[in-house]
Design an enzyme around this catalytic site. Sequence first.
Site, PDB file in Angstrom:
ATOM      1  N   PRO A  95      -1.633   9.127   2.941  1.00  0.00           N
ATOM      2  CA  PRO A  95      -2.416   9.630   1.812  1.00  0.00           C
ATOM      3  C   PRO A  95      -1.778   9.157   0.512  1.00  0.00           C
ATOM      4  CG  PRO A  95      -1.195  11.419   2.875  1.00  0.00           C
ATOM      5  CD  PRO A  95      -1.021  10.198   3.721  1.00  0.00           C
ATOM      6  N   MET A  96      -2.571   8.561  -0.362  1.00  0.00           N
ATOM      7  CA  MET A  96      -2.053   8.128  -1.664  1.00  0.00           C
ATOM      8  C   MET A  96      -3.083   8.497  -2.727  1.00  0.00           C
ATOM      9  SD  MET A  96      -0.193   4.468  -0.941  1.00  0.00           S
ATOM     10  CE  MET A  96      -1.321   3.856   0.303  1.00  0.00           C
ATOM     11  N   CYS A 123       5.723  16.177  -2.427  1.00  0.00           N
ATOM     12  CA  CYS A 123       5.444  15.757  -3.805  1.00  0.00           C
ATOM     13  C   CYS A 123       6.684  15.944  -4.697  1.00  0.00           C
ATOM     14  CB  CYS A 123       4.271  16.551  -4.372  1.00  0.00           C
ATOM     15  SG  CYS A 123       3.951  16.115  -6.079  1.00  0.00           S
ATOM     16  N   GLY A 152       2.244   3.210   3.586  1.00  0.00           N
ATOM     17  CA  GLY A 152       1.819   3.506   2.218  1.00  0.00           C
ATOM     18  C   GLY A 152       1.643   2.238   1.411  1.00  0.00           C
ATOM     19  N   GLN A 172      -5.803  15.518   3.315  1.00  0.00           N
ATOM     20  CA  GLN A 172      -4.506  16.140   3.045  1.00  0.00           C
ATOM     21  C   GLN A 172      -4.678  17.297   2.066  1.00  0.00           C
ATOM     22  OE1 GLN A 172      -1.222  14.413   0.662  1.00  0.00           O
ATOM     23  NE2 GLN A 172       0.022  14.630   2.507  1.00  0.00           N
ATOM     24  N   ASN A 182       7.812   7.100   8.249  1.00  0.00           N
ATOM     25  CA  ASN A 182       7.178   6.584   7.029  1.00  0.00           C
ATOM     26  C   ASN A 182       8.255   6.101   6.054  1.00  0.00           C
ATOM     27  OD1 ASN A 182       5.823   8.104   4.084  1.00  0.00           O
ATOM     28  ND2 ASN A 182       5.231   6.141   4.883  1.00  0.00           N
ATOM     29  N   GLY A 183       7.984   4.940   5.494  1.00  0.00           N
ATOM     30  CA  GLY A 183       8.857   4.377   4.468  1.00  0.00           C
ATOM     31  C   GLY A 183       9.153   2.917   4.723  1.00  0.00           C
ATOM     32  N   ASP A 184       8.637   2.050   3.824  1.00  0.00           N
ATOM     33  CA  ASP A 184       8.980   0.620   3.842  1.00  0.00           C
ATOM     34  C   ASP A 184       8.441  -0.146   5.047  1.00  0.00           C
ATOM     35  OD1 ASP A 184      10.309   1.188   1.522  1.00  0.00           O
ATOM     36  OD2 ASP A 184      12.322   0.996   2.350  1.00  0.00           O
TER      37      ASP A 184
HETATM   38  C1  FMN Z   1       0.327   5.836  -5.611  1.00  0.00           C
HETATM   39  C2  FMN Z   1       0.897   6.763  -4.565  1.00  0.00           C
HETATM   40  C3  FMN Z   1       0.333   8.005  -4.383  1.00  0.00           C
HETATM   41  C4  FMN Z   1       0.835   8.865  -3.386  1.00  0.00           C
HETATM   42  N1  FMN Z   1       0.236  10.074  -3.182  1.00  0.00           N
HETATM   43  C5  FMN Z   1       0.634  10.843  -2.134  1.00  0.00           C
HETATM   44  C6  FMN Z   1      -0.036  12.042  -1.798  1.00  0.00           C
HETATM   45  O1  FMN Z   1      -0.971  12.473  -2.476  1.00  0.00           O
HETATM   46  N2  FMN Z   1       0.399  12.740  -0.707  1.00  0.00           N
HETATM   47  C7  FMN Z   1       1.466  12.323   0.044  1.00  0.00           C
HETATM   48  O2  FMN Z   1       1.829  12.981   1.023  1.00  0.00           O
HETATM   49  N3  FMN Z   1       2.129  11.207  -0.274  1.00  0.00           N
HETATM   50  C8  FMN Z   1       1.731  10.457  -1.316  1.00  0.00           C
HETATM   51  N4  FMN Z   1       2.384   9.292  -1.584  1.00  0.00           N
HETATM   52  C9  FMN Z   1       3.510   8.874  -0.726  1.00  0.00           C
HETATM   53  C10 FMN Z   1       3.037   8.013   0.416  1.00  0.00           C
HETATM   54  O3  FMN Z   1       2.139   8.733   1.240  1.00  0.00           O
HETATM   55  C11 FMN Z   1       4.230   7.538   1.263  1.00  0.00           C
HETATM   56  O4  FMN Z   1       4.856   8.656   1.796  1.00  0.00           O
HETATM   57  C12 FMN Z   1       5.238   6.744   0.439  1.00  0.00           C
HETATM   58  O5  FMN Z   1       4.594   5.771  -0.357  1.00  0.00           O
HETATM   59  C13 FMN Z   1       6.284   6.066   1.351  1.00  0.00           C
HETATM   60  O6  FMN Z   1       5.688   5.144   2.207  1.00  0.00           O
HETATM   61  P1  FMN Z   1       5.768   3.559   1.892  1.00  0.00           P
HETATM   62  O7  FMN Z   1       7.218   3.190   1.751  1.00  0.00           O
HETATM   63  O8  FMN Z   1       5.094   2.928   3.078  1.00  0.00           O
HETATM   64  O9  FMN Z   1       5.035   3.333   0.600  1.00  0.00           O
HETATM   65  C14 FMN Z   1       1.928   8.444  -2.587  1.00  0.00           C
HETATM   66  C15 FMN Z   1       2.492   7.188  -2.789  1.00  0.00           C
HETATM   67  C16 FMN Z   1       1.996   6.342  -3.762  1.00  0.00           C
HETATM   68  C17 FMN Z   1       2.614   4.982  -3.926  1.00  0.00           C
END
Ligand code: FMN
Length: 392
Positions: free
Chosen positions: A33-34, A118, A249, A87, A225-227
Amino acid sequence: MPAPPSPDAATPIAARPLRLGTFDVDPPVVLAPMAGVTDAPFRVLCASFGGGLFVNQMVTARALLEGHAASWELARFHPAERIRSLQLYGTDPLTLGEAVRRLVAEDRVDHIDMNFGCPAAKVTRNGGGAALPYKRRLLRDVIRAAVGAASAESGGRVPVTVKFRLGIDDDHLTFLDTARIAEDEGVAWVALHARTALQHYAPPAHWERIAELATAITSIPVLGNGDVFCPDDARAMMSTTGCDGVVVGRGCLGRPWLFRDLAAAFAGEPVPPPPRLGEVAATIRRHVELIVEWQGGEERLSHFRKHLAWYLKGYPVGGAVRQQAGQVATVAEIHELLDRLDPHVEAPEGVERIVRSHSNALSRVALPEHWLDDPDADVQLPRGAEALVSGG
Ligand SMILES: Cc1cc2nc3c(=O)[nH]c(=O)nc-3n(C[C@H](O)[C@H](O)[C@H](O)COP(=O)(O)O)c2cc1C
């Protein structure tokens, strides 16, 4: 943690589909979720490339109950979506339970994910967001309310999952307790964003903690989750941590074909080469078409500028095109820009790892006074803990 090159990209990534209520998530890949990104057009676009679960943006339970039209609009799904996954965020068990009950009773969702990650100061300073898991009793009550309402109202059809961070900072890690509480309360899986709130989005994500969690939690799936920026990252995360699925993400920002590449890797098929600019342009046109169809009109396309910048990132398109991309406001302007691109230009080496969106750390995590004194204290949070924000 960059993945080592895959020894044999045609070996399937060892994994099983994830069971989610009455659905299978196959391959075990989740679009994170983003907020401001994972709207219906983007989810549909990503899903058109490959299988997985495509989670909607975060909405707050209170905003739904108070009838905020914008939140109800966010909670709407495209008819093409196979699993309606939303979410929810809330810090008050009663409000959260009631919001879940309504969403399920009105048959608006098939799955609810809860956000405990958050890092925004305006919620953590009130004990919400990534600060909340530190108070274990409240955490349990909130999860219990959501799982109880979903299960009672749907007869067990709508599962609840939980997404959280490692903790507040390295001295206040909460992920193991959070996962145990969630497991106890009957969630369908837990997903760990392997960074602390203090770490925010700064690299690297601590995959070794995902491994720790996967060892500790055995009765439900653990998602990492992450990277994850490419199939080799997913392969490495799955094999080095023993997690049951990956949550993606920033890696798919401007790169929705990542879901095609992941599907290929999980199936043991060759991963297609990164697209040339012509293919990127075709994807952008499709994305715009989905937005226009979803909005029911061509107005308000300035929100597409960030996507456009992510799509073009790394490709040698020149300063003038990039500048134009930062100013487009209409479909015609986007098409005009795309017409200027040379379709034969190849993706530069390493294009997938160029940072898109956040990559910073915080200097401190804002917390209520004495928040860290007693993790077992009973607390009731002020409304500010539920201020309409986004992030994880
Ligand atoms: C623009 C943006 C908005 C996000 N909004 C949420 C959100 O609303 N809820 C949530 O659980 N995580 C949110 N995240 C975090 C992502 O879901 C994810 O946990 C985080 O980017 C790490 O994963 P990644 O390294 O693959 O980017 C957001 C991340 C970004 C970049």
